[in-house]
Design an enzyme around this catalytic site. Structure first.
Site, PDB file in Angstrom:
ATOM      1  N   CYS A  89       0.829  -1.206   0.000  1.00 46.53           N
ATOM      2  CA  CYS A  89       0.000   0.000   0.000  1.00 46.53           C
ATOM      3  C   CYS A  89       0.853   1.240   0.000  1.00 46.53           C
ATOM      4  O   CYS A  89       1.810   1.353   0.747  1.00 46.53           O
ATOM      5  CB  CYS A  89      -0.895  -0.008   1.232  1.00 46.53           C
ATOM      6  SG  CYS A  89      -1.638   1.573   1.629  1.00 46.53           S
ATOM      7  N   GLY A  90       0.514   2.205  -0.848  1.00 52.52           N
ATOM      8  CA  GLY A  90       1.259   3.448  -0.901  1.00 52.52           C
ATOM      9  C   GLY A  90       0.649   4.552  -0.082  1.00 52.52           C
ATOM     10  O   GLY A  90       1.303   5.553   0.206  1.00 52.52           O
TER      11      GLY A  90
END
Length: 270
Positions: free
Chosen positions: A111-112
């Protein structure tokens, strides 16, 4: 079982092959919660491979805009705990963390965003990347050919990404690995910033897709060319165009696709 190298764990398995089966052991990539604290205050919890965490702290701090320059980080201390790792970052110029800016939700390794609370934190304006040397397009292929030799964690597990810093000729100079693609890039950028590397003088190769946060992190630290083994997203291409970053994808032997600013690749200039 003997002690595993940092970032690796060994577990018993049952291997099924054909009509038979046998017991054995397998190397697995570690994935652990890593809490980042600035001046004693919690900011984010990331799922990451617990190796090169000092590099990770520097790269994350710079690429996420928590500090303006590498010299703002006065020290990093890593504490291993039963639940995971705590990374204490002693930094100047960092505002106190409040409930609106803290990213206290655990971030998945893929996840960014990882708990960002505001839209403006996600799509913050990027600086224009300065011009750098014009590279021969086959430098990308040389770097790709050499990269596997510099991925010890992936060689044993087949489960981690790598981010590599390459010379204009395609020589691999630095590599960092992690179960999360953006973590690997943060670790690499942190290592380069700690060594004072001029990021106009080479390029970054990543073993992943080029999503928007990969472009954001690279451009934030002045990287001129980001090459990815997989595809970019439309948002990543737009951000690369706006920030003067050369973005290439689908890097393969004898082939790659240029999505923005081809002037940095000699053979790609029309």
């Amino acid at each position: 079982m003997s002690a595993a190298p940092l970032g690796l764990a060994r577990r018993g398995v049952i291997v099924h092959q054909g009509a038979g089966q046998q017991q054995g052991e397998d190397w697995l990539a570690e994935e652990a919660p890593v809490e980042l604290r600035y001046n004693g205050e919690a900011f984010a919890v990331m799922m990451a491979t617990p190796a090169d965490l000092e590099d990770f702290a520097h790269g994350f701090s710079l690429s996420e805009g928590r500090v303006a320059q590498a010299s703002d980080i006065r020290g990093v201390t890593v504490h291993e705990q039963l639940e995971g790792y705590v990374v204490d970052i002693d930094a100047g110029g960092v505002e106190a963390v409040d409930a609106g800016s803290a990213r206290l939700l655990p971030g998945r390794s893929g996840c960014g965003l990882c708990g960002s609370r505001h839209l403006e934190d996600v799509l913050r304006p990027l600086p224009k990347v300065p011009d750098g040397p014009v590279l021969a397009a086959d430098a990308l292929e040389r770097a790709l050919d050499a990269l596997a030799q510099h991925q010890p964690l992936n060689r044993r597990t087949g489960a981690v990404h790598a981010a590599a810093w390459a010379s204009p000729e395609g020589g691999i100079l630095h590599v960092r690995e992690d179960v999360g693609r953006h973590n690997a890039l943060d670790k690499l950028l942190g290592a380069l910033s700690r060594e004072g590397v001029d990021m106009r003088g080479g390029f970054v190769l990543v073993t992943s897709r080029a999503s928007y946060e990969m472009v954001t992190k690279a451009a934030s630290l002045g990287v001129g060319l980001l090459a990815a083994i997989s595809a970019p997203t439309a948002l990543a291409v737009g951000l690369a165009q706006a920030s003067n970053l050369t973005l290439t994808g689908f890097v393969r032997p004898g082939r790659h696709v240029v999505y923005s600013h081809p002037q940095r690749l000699r053979d790609a200039i029309p």
